[in-house]
Design a protein around this motif. Sequence first.
Motif, PDB file in Angstrom:
ATOM      1  N   ASP A 120       9.865  51.754  15.871  1.00 60.52           N
ATOM      2  CA  ASP A 120      10.676  51.146  16.913  1.00 60.52           C
ATOM      3  C   ASP A 120       9.744  50.439  17.894  1.00 60.52           C
ATOM      4  OD1 ASP A 120      12.972  50.597  18.464  1.00 60.52           O
ATOM      5  OD2 ASP A 120      12.544  52.328  19.734  1.00 60.52           O
ATOM      6  N   LEU A 121      10.093  49.232  18.264  1.00 57.60           N
ATOM      7  CA  LEU A 121       9.252  48.445  19.172  1.00 57.60           C
ATOM      8  C   LEU A 121       9.756  48.515  20.605  1.00 57.60           C
ATOM      9  CD1 LEU A 121       8.657  45.379  16.821  1.00 57.60           C
ATOM     10  CD2 LEU A 121       7.111  47.299  17.282  1.00 57.60           C
ATOM     11  N   ASP A 122       9.933  49.724  21.075  1.00 58.43           N
ATOM     12  CA  ASP A 122      10.379  49.970  22.438  1.00 58.43           C
ATOM     13  C   ASP A 122       9.177  49.837  23.379  1.00 58.43           C
ATOM     14  OD1 ASP A 122      11.305  50.941  24.853  1.00 58.43           O
ATOM     15  OD2 ASP A 122      11.906  52.897  24.070  1.00 58.43           O
ATOM     16  N   PRO A 123       9.225  48.907  24.333  1.00 57.42           N
ATOM     17  CA  PRO A 123       8.099  48.736  25.253  1.00 57.42           C
ATOM     18  C   PRO A 123       7.737  49.988  26.046  1.00 57.42           C
ATOM     19  CG  PRO A 123       9.608  46.898  25.437  1.00 57.42           C
ATOM     20  CD  PRO A 123      10.271  47.936  24.569  1.00 57.42           C
ATOM     21  N   GLY A 144       7.910  52.975  24.683  1.00 52.43           N
ATOM     22  CA  GLY A 144       7.582  53.991  23.679  1.00 52.43           C
ATOM     23  C   GLY A 144       6.081  54.226  23.565  1.00 52.43           C
ATOM     24  N   THR A 145       5.684  54.810  22.444  1.00 52.60           N
ATOM     25  CA  THR A 145       4.282  55.202  22.263  1.00 52.60           C
ATOM     26  C   THR A 145       3.476  54.258  21.371  1.00 52.60           C
ATOM     27  OG1 THR A 145       4.915  56.629  20.426  1.00 52.60           O
ATOM     28  CG2 THR A 145       4.787  57.659  22.609  1.00 52.60           C
ATOM     29  N   THR A 146       4.113  53.251  20.791  1.00 56.77           N
ATOM     30  CA  THR A 146       3.392  52.291  19.953  1.00 56.77           C
ATOM     31  C   THR A 146       2.573  51.364  20.837  1.00 56.77           C
ATOM     32  OG1 THR A 146       5.111  52.394  18.270  1.00 56.77           O
ATOM     33  CG2 THR A 146       3.692  50.466  18.218  1.00 56.77           C
ATOM     34  N   ASP A 147       1.382  50.985  20.355  1.00 57.82           N
ATOM     35  CA  ASP A 147       0.485  50.081  21.077  1.00 57.82           C
ATOM     36  C   ASP A 147       1.300  48.919  21.642  1.00 57.82           C
ATOM     37  OD1 ASP A 147      -1.275  47.854  21.640  1.00 57.82           O
ATOM     38  OD2 ASP A 147      -2.811  48.802  20.409  1.00 57.82           O
ATOM     39  N   LEU A 148       1.259  48.763  22.947  1.00 60.03           N
ATOM     40  CA  LEU A 148       2.082  47.769  23.635  1.00 60.03           C
ATOM     41  C   LEU A 148       1.778  46.343  23.169  1.00 60.03           C
ATOM     42  CD1 LEU A 148       4.323  47.399  25.635  1.00 60.03           C
ATOM     43  CD2 LEU A 148       2.631  47.419  27.475  1.00 60.03           C
ATOM     44  N   ARG A 149       0.550  46.088  22.764  1.00 56.26           N
ATOM     45  CA  ARG A 149       0.213  44.738  22.291  1.00 56.26           C
ATOM     46  C   ARG A 149       0.913  44.443  20.960  1.00 56.26           C
ATOM     47  NH1 ARG A 149      -5.797  45.131  21.912  1.00 56.26           N
ATOM     48  NH2 ARG A 149      -5.106  47.123  21.121  1.00 56.26           N
ATOM     49  N   ILE A 150       1.016  45.459  20.098  1.00 55.00           N
ATOM     50  CA  ILE A 150       1.749  45.308  18.834  1.00 55.00           C
ATOM     51  C   ILE A 150       3.237  45.082  19.146  1.00 55.00           C
ATOM     52  CG2 ILE A 150       2.497  46.507  16.723  1.00 55.00           C
ATOM     53  CD1 ILE A 150      -0.436  45.703  16.537  1.00 55.00           C
ATOM     54  N   VAL A 151       3.764  45.876  20.064  1.00 52.29           N
ATOM     55  CA  VAL A 151       5.165  45.736  20.477  1.00 52.29           C
ATOM     56  C   VAL A 151       5.411  44.329  20.999  1.00 52.29           C
ATOM     57  CG1 VAL A 151       6.896  46.512  22.152  1.00 52.29           C
ATOM     58  CG2 VAL A 151       5.477  48.196  20.956  1.00 52.29           C
ATOM     59  N   ASP A 152       4.542  43.851  21.879  1.00 49.84           N
ATOM     60  CA  ASP A 152       4.715  42.536  22.486  1.00 49.84           C
ATOM     61  C   ASP A 152       4.654  41.423  21.440  1.00 49.84           C
ATOM     62  OD1 ASP A 152       5.264  41.252  24.935  1.00 49.84           O
ATOM     63  OD2 ASP A 152       3.154  40.721  25.209  1.00 49.84           O
ATOM     64  N   LEU A 153       3.701  41.524  20.503  1.00 43.49           N
ATOM     65  CA  LEU A 153       3.567  40.511  19.454  1.00 43.49           C
ATOM     66  C   LEU A 153       4.847  40.401  18.629  1.00 43.49           C
ATOM     67  CD1 LEU A 153       1.774  38.567  17.702  1.00 43.49           C
ATOM     68  CD2 LEU A 153       1.302  40.572  16.282  1.00 43.49           C
ATOM     69  N   TYR A 154       5.323  41.520  18.118  1.00 47.78           N
ATOM     70  CA  TYR A 154       6.466  41.475  17.200  1.00 47.78           C
ATOM     71  C   TYR A 154       7.804  41.284  17.912  1.00 47.78           C
ATOM     72  CZ  TYR A 154       3.456  42.313  13.255  1.00 47.78           C
ATOM     73  OH  TYR A 154       2.490  42.169  12.295  1.00 47.78           O
ATOM     74  N   THR A 155       7.967  41.809  19.116  1.00 50.92           N
ATOM     75  CA  THR A 155       9.207  41.520  19.841  1.00 50.92           C
ATOM     76  C   THR A 155       9.229  40.056  20.258  1.00 50.92           C
ATOM     77  OG1 THR A 155       8.296  42.310  21.951  1.00 50.92           O
ATOM     78  CG2 THR A 155       9.596  43.881  20.645  1.00 50.92           C
ATOM     79  N   GLY A 156       8.049  39.472  20.463  1.00 48.32           N
ATOM     80  CA  GLY A 156       7.963  38.052  20.805  1.00 48.32           C
ATOM     81  C   GLY A 156       8.460  37.141  19.698  1.00 48.32           C
ATOM     82  N   ILE A 157       8.473  37.640  18.460  1.00 47.70           N
ATOM     83  CA  ILE A 157       9.018  36.845  17.351  1.00 47.70           C
ATOM     84  C   ILE A 157      10.365  37.396  16.897  1.00 47.70           C
ATOM     85  CG2 ILE A 157       6.812  35.916  16.582  1.00 47.70           C
ATOM     86  CD1 ILE A 157       6.773  38.022  14.362  1.00 47.70           C
ATOM     87  N   GLY A 158      10.999  38.172  17.780  1.00 46.84           N
ATOM     88  CA  GLY A 158      12.376  38.581  17.564  1.00 46.84           C
ATOM     89  C   GLY A 158      12.599  39.869  16.794  1.00 46.84           C
TER      90      GLY A 158
END
Length: 190
Positions: A139-142, A144-158
Amino acid sequence: MRGRKTQAVLRGQGIKVPDVFGDPVWFLPRIMPMHHVKKTHELGVILHISELSSMDPQSGVKEALKRYNIPPSLAGLIRLINTYTAPKVDAFAAKVEEIVSCKRIISTSLHGMVIAESYGIPCLYFSPQGNEPGLALTDLDPSGTTDLRIVDLYTGIGKSEIWSYSQPRGIATDWQDVIDTIDDVWEPVS
């Protein structure tokens, strides 16, 4: 800006920014084509800089990280890749070429993911989270516990979630399972 998190940080500093997301590395194949590079490794394993034993371009992985142990039978097929480079164009180009020489990529590093994705190399995020190794829907919850840069990259492409390969740091990795999993679930991004 990679995504909405970057946008929020910049707007919080009073900077006017549009709703345009991505990463400059997406342009890399246009600037630095790598059609000449032969695929010499079945799997490239890109280390996060925090996993290196020292801050040196030749550094290996910290000994305690068992997930990076590669059995001798796979030594020529799997390549551990340190993304730390000398600040020179030639050193950077050599690192990109090393990544592109891999048929697949598993990466703990944002840089590894975005380079692999931009060159269309099948890849998965190599998550240190979870108690059990294997495929995980992340889950790409900002918050959450996943690396925020990974979250930002993939949420940035929808995307709101991505497939990743979960592997605790203290447990040896089943590299054939990683290869098979990438082949089964990776889809190119656009």
